[in-house]
Design a protein around this motif. Structure first.
Motif, mmCIF file in Angstrom:
data_model
loop_
_atom_site.group_PDB
_atom_site.id
_atom_site.type_symbol
_atom_site.label_atom_id
_atom_site.label_comp_id
_atom_site.label_asym_id
_atom_site.label_seq_id
_atom_site.Cartn_x
_atom_site.Cartn_y
_atom_site.Cartn_z
ATOM 1 N N GLY A 14 -10.380 17.103 -15.737
ATOM 2 C CA GLY A 14 -11.712 16.769 -15.248
ATOM 3 C C GLY A 14 -12.454 17.974 -14.748
ATOM 4 O O GLY A 14 -13.674 18.080 -14.895
ATOM 5 N N PHE A 15 -11.762 18.917 -14.144
ATOM 6 C CA PHE A 15 -12.397 20.141 -13.676
ATOM 7 C C PHE A 15 -12.953 20.933 -14.835
ATOM 8 O O PHE A 15 -14.049 21.477 -14.785
ATOM 9 C CB PHE A 15 -11.388 20.983 -12.904
ATOM 10 C CG PHE A 15 -11.933 22.320 -12.516
ATOM 11 C CD1 PHE A 15 -11.503 23.459 -13.162
ATOM 12 C CD2 PHE A 15 -12.885 22.435 -11.527
ATOM 13 C CE1 PHE A 15 -12.005 24.699 -12.808
ATOM 14 C CE2 PHE A 15 -13.390 23.669 -11.182
ATOM 15 C CZ PHE A 15 -12.946 24.798 -11.814
ATOM 16 N N LEU A 16 -12.192 21.015 -15.911
ATOM 17 C CA LEU A 16 -12.630 21.774 -17.073
ATOM 18 C C LEU A 16 -13.897 21.170 -17.661
ATOM 19 O O LEU A 16 -14.810 21.867 -18.073
ATOM 20 C CB LEU A 16 -11.509 21.788 -18.115
ATOM 21 C CG LEU A 16 -10.228 22.478 -17.636
ATOM 22 C CD1 LEU A 16 -9.128 22.331 -18.685
ATOM 23 C CD2 LEU A 16 -10.467 23.935 -17.329
ATOM 24 N N ASN A 123 -16.499 9.049 -16.071
ATOM 25 C CA ASN A 123 -17.615 8.694 -15.212
ATOM 26 C C ASN A 123 -17.739 9.669 -14.054
ATOM 27 O O ASN A 123 -16.743 10.038 -13.430
ATOM 28 C CB ASN A 123 -17.423 7.277 -14.663
ATOM 29 C CG ASN A 123 -18.559 6.874 -13.745
ATOM 30 O OD1 ASN A 123 -19.710 6.776 -14.154
ATOM 31 N ND2 ASN A 123 -18.231 6.651 -12.479
ATOM 32 N N VAL A 124 -18.979 10.080 -13.760
ATOM 33 C CA VAL A 124 -19.235 10.997 -12.657
ATOM 34 C C VAL A 124 -20.021 10.264 -11.573
ATOM 35 O O VAL A 124 -21.072 9.695 -11.847
ATOM 36 C CB VAL A 124 -20.044 12.221 -13.124
ATOM 37 C CG1 VAL A 124 -20.256 13.173 -11.953
ATOM 38 C CG2 VAL A 124 -19.334 12.929 -14.261
ATOM 39 N N ILE A 144 -14.963 12.420 -10.290
ATOM 40 C CA ILE A 144 -14.894 12.073 -11.698
ATOM 41 C C ILE A 144 -13.749 11.085 -11.896
ATOM 42 O O ILE A 144 -12.637 11.303 -11.425
ATOM 43 C CB ILE A 144 -14.692 13.311 -12.585
ATOM 44 C CG1 ILE A 144 -14.592 12.914 -14.062
ATOM 45 C CG2 ILE A 144 -13.485 14.117 -12.194
ATOM 46 C CD1 ILE A 144 -14.628 14.092 -15.020
ATOM 47 N N THR A 145 -14.060 9.967 -12.550
ATOM 48 C CA THR A 145 -13.048 8.955 -12.844
ATOM 49 C C THR A 145 -12.630 9.109 -14.296
ATOM 50 O O THR A 145 -13.443 8.966 -15.213
ATOM 51 C CB THR A 145 -13.595 7.535 -12.613
ATOM 52 O OG1 THR A 145 -14.014 7.413 -11.249
ATOM 53 C CG2 THR A 145 -12.509 6.494 -12.895
ATOM 54 N N MET A 146 -11.361 9.432 -14.502
ATOM 55 C CA MET A 146 -10.843 9.654 -15.835
ATOM 56 C C MET A 146 -10.572 8.318 -16.529
ATOM 57 O O MET A 146 -10.592 7.253 -15.907
ATOM 58 C CB MET A 146 -9.552 10.479 -15.766
ATOM 59 C CG MET A 146 -9.695 11.779 -14.983
ATOM 60 S SD MET A 146 -10.931 12.900 -15.685
ATOM 61 C CE MET A 146 -10.096 13.401 -17.191
ATOM 62 N N LYS A 147 -10.327 8.367 -17.826
ATOM 63 C CA LYS A 147 -10.068 7.167 -18.603
ATOM 64 C C LYS A 147 -8.851 6.396 -18.095
ATOM 65 O O LYS A 147 -8.780 5.187 -18.210
ATOM 66 C CB LYS A 147 -9.878 7.525 -20.080
ATOM 67 C CG LYS A 147 -11.178 7.724 -20.845
ATOM 68 C CD LYS A 147 -11.975 6.432 -20.889
ATOM 69 C CE LYS A 147 -13.169 6.558 -21.804
ATOM 70 N NZ LYS A 147 -13.934 5.298 -21.888
ATOM 71 N N ASP A 148 -7.878 7.118 -17.534
ATOM 72 C CA ASP A 148 -6.670 6.452 -17.041
ATOM 73 C C ASP A 148 -6.823 5.957 -15.606
ATOM 74 O O ASP A 148 -5.863 5.502 -14.989
ATOM 75 C CB ASP A 148 -5.454 7.373 -17.150
ATOM 76 C CG ASP A 148 -5.614 8.648 -16.312
ATOM 77 O OD1 ASP A 148 -6.605 8.752 -15.561
ATOM 78 O OD2 ASP A 148 -4.740 9.527 -16.410
ATOM 79 N N GLY A 149 -8.050 6.072 -15.050
ATOM 80 C CA GLY A 149 -8.312 5.573 -13.711
ATOM 81 C C GLY A 149 -8.158 6.605 -12.613
ATOM 82 O O GLY A 149 -8.513 6.338 -11.456
#
Length: 212
Positions: A14-16, A123-124, A144-149
């Motif tokens: 997410g940082f990248l 999602n941001v 940031i919410t990643m696809k895996d939650g």
């Protein structure tokens, strides 16, 4: 002993992604606040990524170029470079400072803009902003919410310059981009000259570009 420049592979994906997005923030009106600048940046970059031409390497070039063209309007590479090198920045000549800033910008662009291709609908959320005691700098906080939650906090430190807000540091899960690179560069400068550091940064930038 030759020491490698930081690869950042150990940091969260997410940082990248977010670092790449914030680098592309375009210059806005003088009254645009830091949060508005950041939100506009992410929206505009995602619009480029959502373009069907982005998924095709043969047609991605112009889209990436538009993103890169905006980088220098939003990211204060001079400020970023001076903070990253730290006190030893004073020993750099004006010409070395310019070359280092250009080389470091190239390294960051090649590293993070390459990573933006991994965007997959994350999602941001903008969760707040905090001004420094003197009111001259602001930290915009996002999650940031990643696809895996998974939820990853990413904060952007910004300052006003030339009529807009510029990013000078990014913090992911309490890890500062500036401080991380400062540690690496300080280590290199213990046994190398500024010119040798610049050469090393350029080598790394070209190495990352070759990985595309």
């Amino acid at each position: 002993m030759r020491r490698a420049l930081p690869s950042w592979r150990a940091l969260a994906p997410g940082f990248l992604l977010l670092a790449a997005l914030v680098l592309a923030a375009p210059a806005l009106a003088a009254d645009a606040g830091p949060r508005q600048t950041l939100e506009t940046a992410i929206t505009r970059v995602l619009d480029e990524i959502k373009n069907p031409d982005w998924v095709n390497p043969a047609t991605r070039g112009p889209l990436r170029q538009r993103i890169e063209d905006e980088v220098y309007h939003a990211f204060d590479f001079g400020e970023f470079s001076s903070r990253t090198v730290g006190p030893r920045w004073r020993s750099f000549t004006p010409e070395q400072k310019k070359r280092f800033s250009d080389a470091f910008a190239e390294l960051l662009l090649n590293t993070y803009l390459n990573k933006v291709t991994g965007y997959n609908g994350e999602n941001v959320a903008y969760v707040g902003e905090m001004a420094s005691p003197d009111g001259k700098r602001v930290e915009v906080r996002t999650v940031i919410t990643m696809k895996d939650g998974r939820k990853i906090p990413v904060n952007y430190r910004m300052l006003p310059k030339d009529g807009s807000w510029r990013v000078y540091d990014v913090i992911i899960e309490n890890i500062s981009l500036v401080k991380n690179y400062r540690t690496q560069f300080h280590d290199i400068l213990n046994s190398a000259t500024p010119d040798q550091l610049i050469e090393r940064v350029l080598e790394k930038a070209h190495e990352v570009q070759a990985e595309q």
